[in-house]
Design an enzyme around this catalytic site. Sequence first.
Site, PDB file in Angstrom:
ATOM      1  N   HIS A 165       0.872  -1.160   0.000  1.00 46.39           N
ATOM      2  CA  HIS A 165       0.000   0.000   0.000  1.00 46.39           C
ATOM      3  C   HIS A 165       0.917   1.219   0.000  1.00 46.39           C
ATOM      4  CE1 HIS A 165      -3.185  -2.793   0.997  1.00 46.39           C
ATOM      5  NE2 HIS A 165      -2.553  -3.153   2.108  1.00 46.39           N
ATOM      6  N   GLU A 210      -3.870  -3.994  -4.624  1.00 47.94           N
ATOM      7  CA  GLU A 210      -5.336  -3.892  -4.674  1.00 47.94           C
ATOM      8  C   GLU A 210      -5.760  -2.440  -4.481  1.00 47.94           C
ATOM      9  OE1 GLU A 210      -6.067  -2.881  -1.592  1.00 47.94           O
ATOM     10  OE2 GLU A 210      -5.580  -4.342  -0.043  1.00 47.94           O
TER      11      GLU A 210
END
Length: 350
Positions: free
Chosen positions: A265, A303
């Site tokens: 992330h 993601e």
Amino acid sequence: MNRSKSAINVSPVRIELDPIFHAVEDGVCIDWLVDTQGLHAQLRSSSQRLAELRLQNSETTSELQLLLADSEHTLPFRLLARSLEWLWWQAGTPRQLQLSEALRRLFAVPKGWCDDDGLIDCSDFFQQPLLWYFGDNGGGKPLSWVENDKGLRHPQRRPLPNGLLYQRYLPNLDTVLSFRKLDPALDLDRFCHWMQQSRVAEFWELAKPREELARYLDTVLADAHLQPVVGCFDDEPFGYFELYWALEDRIGPHYDAAPFDRGAHLLVGESRFLGRQYGVAWLNGISHFLFLDDARTMRLVGEPRADNSKLLKYLTMTSWHKVKEFDFPHKRAALVTCERERFFQETEFT
């Protein structure tokens, strides 16, 4: 350990009569120059000439030849490795280089860097950790399996070492990209500042008080499957990268996760480092680090939110690609992946 550009001793110069590349290792310097026959290099120690090299080009392969050697001793292998990196910066250099037998002896080229005939491929070279990797794993730690509190068996994860993890000079940007482990004592205020920015809060949803963010980082540091990292350009922090082992992460159930798949992330906190050039640079850089950090990692995953159009656009400029969209409880996500083989075959390390 932080190193500035000057400490790296890399100084590509665009003046034809002067060296176009200069590097120093252990008191030995190498100067690459251009003459009527092409590229050649001179190696010296103080005023003593030690050796001369020449690059002979063909359409598919170039051979790096030793013209003469005045030294009876081996020369620093790192100097040869840095020359190879520089040669692959140059436009038109074939992806395969042949190292002559005499040259391999002079630099004591380690086993595994080239085949028995001295052929080395660009994609193999950039998988070697010597020049850029400052971690302590590289896939060399023994494999042992443990079970987490959810009953999931996974390889035991070791924390990243403190300090510098990765560093590489980027000739196209004339800057040094580096990653280091986050240190709350140094980075908490900066992390809080970044999280309060509206463009960051839109995706991270962590525009919270300092005390809560301090607890958040403590939780990340205590979680064996998460690793907080700060990215820097010329030692100036620009972004936060929360690395994770995908098997134990929330993304794991949404695809066929392998034991050493890795992901991140991320956010860019300093607005002056936004944009395509910097974006592609840190995407390739963090990918390179993750592959170097464990040789068993064959795939990287991510993601991002499916509507994060800027990040998804940058991914198309790299070896990453979008696989599908799927739903988390809190967002519509895009599954993106990067395969080791494709990364090292397609990435231009410039």
